[in-house]
Each structure stands twice: as structure tokens, then as C-alpha cells.
Motif scaffolding. Sequence first.
Motif, mmCIF file in Angstrom:
data_model
loop_
_atom_site.group_PDB
_atom_site.id
_atom_site.type_symbol
_atom_site.label_atom_id
_atom_site.label_comp_id
_atom_site.label_asym_id
_atom_site.label_seq_id
_atom_site.Cartn_x
_atom_site.Cartn_y
_atom_site.Cartn_z
ATOM 1 N N ILE A 6 0.827 -1.204 0.000
ATOM 2 C CA ILE A 6 0.000 0.000 0.000
ATOM 3 C C ILE A 6 0.864 1.258 0.000
ATOM 4 N N PHE A 9 1.159 4.082 -2.641
ATOM 5 C CA PHE A 9 0.077 5.034 -2.908
ATOM 6 C C PHE A 9 0.133 6.236 -1.969
ATOM 7 N N GLU A 10 1.140 6.213 -1.088
ATOM 8 C CA GLU A 10 1.286 7.304 -0.113
ATOM 9 C C GLU A 10 1.513 8.642 -0.827
ATOM 10 N N VAL A 11 0.773 9.649 -0.375
ATOM 11 C CA VAL A 11 0.990 10.988 -0.916
ATOM 12 C C VAL A 11 1.734 11.793 0.147
ATOM 13 N N THR A 27 2.831 17.848 -4.049
ATOM 14 C CA THR A 27 3.166 16.516 -3.528
ATOM 15 C C THR A 27 3.820 15.661 -4.612
ATOM 16 N N SER A 112 -4.296 6.108 -9.573
ATOM 17 C CA SER A 112 -4.641 5.074 -8.595
ATOM 18 C C SER A 112 -5.346 5.697 -7.395
ATOM 19 N N HIS A 113 -5.598 7.005 -7.480
ATOM 20 C CA HIS A 113 -6.310 7.663 -6.388
ATOM 21 C C HIS A 113 -7.719 7.994 -6.826
ATOM 22 N N LEU A 114 -8.673 7.490 -6.056
ATOM 23 C CA LEU A 114 -10.076 7.652 -6.417
ATOM 24 C C LEU A 114 -10.456 9.125 -6.537
ATOM 25 N N ILE A 115 -9.865 9.957 -5.717
ATOM 26 C CA ILE A 115 -10.236 11.373 -5.752
ATOM 27 C C ILE A 115 -9.916 11.996 -7.114
ATOM 28 N N PHE A 177 -9.718 3.691 -11.194
ATOM 29 C CA PHE A 177 -9.025 3.634 -9.894
ATOM 30 C C PHE A 177 -8.754 2.185 -9.488
ATOM 31 N N THR A 181 -5.096 0.511 -9.029
ATOM 32 C CA THR A 181 -4.714 0.144 -7.661
ATOM 33 C C THR A 181 -4.442 -1.357 -7.548
#
Lengths: 241, 163
Positions: A6, A9-11, A27, A112-115, A177, A181
Motif C-alpha cells: 500500500i 500510494f502514499e501521498v 506533492t 490510482s487515487h479515487l479522488i 481507480f 490500484t
Amino acid sequence: MAASPIEQFEVYPLLPIQVGNLDLSFTNSSLWMVFAVALSTVILAISARGGALVPSRLQSVSEMMYELVANMVRDNVGSGGRKYFPFIFTLFVFVLFANLLGMIPHSFTVTSHLIVTFALAAVIFIGVTIIGFYRHGFGYLRMFFPHGAPLWTAVILVPVELVSYLSRPVSLSVRLFANMTVGHVLLKVIAGFVVSLGVFGIFPFVFLIALSALELFIAALQAYVFAILTCIYLHDALHMH
Amino acid sequence: MPQFDPTSFASQLFWLAVTFIALYFLLSRLVLPRISEVMEKRSERIANDLERAEALKTETEAVIEAYEAALAKARSEASAVIAKATSDIATLSAKRQAEFGEELAMRMVAAEERISKAKQQAESQIREIAVDIAADVAERLTGKAIDAESAAQAVDTQMKGNG
């Protein structure tokens, strides 16, 4: 054991920017967005520069992408779609390069980020809805009731159509996403096996290579799907089914 | 999952908007017009080339048609000339044959005339000679002169008898 699957996926902020209460830091995600824009623009601009009658290899890259999206818009949006071609092309290029750059090890996959995917899908959804109402006025509400169906079926059909219409941005964003992911998590997990199994790591390694190829294909395919669904929604808004 | 950590949402949305809009302007203002210009030029060029090829093809076809027409005309002319020459020769040879036949006939008639004249002449001469010889022979045999009248009579009788 290697890092958590995981973790990729860190921002994290590279350049903290605070505007009022909002944290608008530059970022690693922002960095890869900029990379996607810069790389795609540079590749397309360079390849479009030649303008030779018989395209060079690089030139045919940009021309193939242009033709791909142009055909997509022509076939799926139909008349009046020409106006939206630059937007669809930008969408395709942005998602494609974000997906492909995400395949570089230790990079960051923007999509890979839903937002991010949801923001794109929401813009498309709202834009398409505005275009629909602008073109057809309240007649656009007929979208929710198929032409020629018996009137009493409206009780069932209207809620169904309404739900299906409203779920468009959700399915559009979740599809991209989830694909990104899951693919990256899987790659990371298999890569962890390669390390932990020592000599026998050769087996997951071979699998990893095949999986990487598949992920590259999915990266391109999902960009295509994202663009083509946008075209189909646009077609609905312009021509009502 | 970091995806569901809302602290980064504002930053992500902001930079997405910035980069996406930037890409939109870069592509729609800079890149796409160039590509479409090049491709339009190419399709124009191809259309022109096709058009020219089509024009050349029709021209070629016209030339071939004209050539074939000329060839057919020349052929028919030649056959007409041959037919005329053949009929000319035929009439000429018929005419000449007729002329030659006539001349031949004329000559035959003349020759026959000459022959019959000569025959008559010869016959009359034979008679005279025969009369003379008969008179002479009779005179020598009998020793007396025989008049020409009776000799001629005798000769005539003999010649008639012999046919």
C-alpha cells in the motif's frame, strides 16, 4: 518482508503550500501529474514538428493517437462532436500518460487515487448534463424514459434510468481507480515474493514480467475506455440515445 | 489505504485542475492544430494525386480510343483500296481478255478467209494445171492436139468424181 504494497500510494508533500485552511502542497502526486503533462506535451510537440508527408516513426505516434481519438469521437459522438475533440484528446492523453508513468518502478500512479479519477468523472458528468440540458432544455429529462414505452412503466423505468445515469461517474471513476490500484498492489506483492523466495524467486519473477506486460496493456486500455465512455455520454447528451 | 485519507484531497484536486487545464491548453493550442494541419495537407495531397492520376487515366483512355479509331479507319481504308484495286484489276483483265478474244476471233476469221482464198486459188490453179497436163499428156499419147475445151471437161468430170 519488503515494504507494504500500500505504501506506493502514499501521498507526501514535496513543497508545502498552505492557502488559508487549505493544504495545497506540491506533492509526489502533483509531481507525476506535471511529469505526465510535460512528457506527453514534449513527445506530441516534437513528433508533430516534422510535418513530413510520409510520417517518421515518432510523427506517426502522435498521428496514430490523433486518429484514434478522432475516429473515437466521430464514431461515438457523431455530429457536433468535433467541438469536444480537444477535451477528449486531453483526457485520453492525460490518463494514458498517468497510467503509463505509473508503471515505472518507484513512481507514483496518479490515477490510482479515487479522488483524481472521481474528479475527472465528475467534471465529465456535470459537463455532459449541462450540455444535455443546454441542447434539449427540459426535454433532456426524456433521457430517463425510453421513447415508446407504455406510460405506466414509468414507475419502474424512470428510477432505473435515473440510477443508471447517476451511477455513471461512480462506475467511470471506480473502474480506472480499481484497475490501477489492484494492478499495482498485485505487482508489488509478486515482487515481494521474488525477493523472499530466494533462488526460487525465479518463478514469481517470470510471472512478474508477464504481469507487467499485462499491466502496460491495461494502462493503455483503461485510458481508451475512459475516453470512449466519455464519448458515449457526450453522444447521449447531444443526440438523446 | 492512502487513497481514502482526505488530508491530501485538496492538494490533489488543485494540482489535477492545474495540470489538466495546462495540458488542455498546450494540446488544443499548440499540438493538435499542427497535427491536424499536417494530416489535412497529406490527405489533400493524396486527393490531388488521385485526381491527377484519374485525369491521366482518362487522358490515356482517350488517346487509346483515338488510336484505335485511327487504326480502324486505316484498316477500312486499306481494305477499301484493296477491294477497289481488285475490282479494277478484274475489270481490266476482263476487258483485255474480251479485246484479245475479239482480236483473236478477227484474226481467225481473216486467217480462215485467207486460207479459203488460198484454197480456192490453189483449186483453180490445180484445175488449170490439170487441164494443161491432161491436154499435154493426151497430145503426147495420141499425137494429136486436143482442144482445151474437152480437156477441161474431162478434168472437171474426174475431179467431181473424186470429190
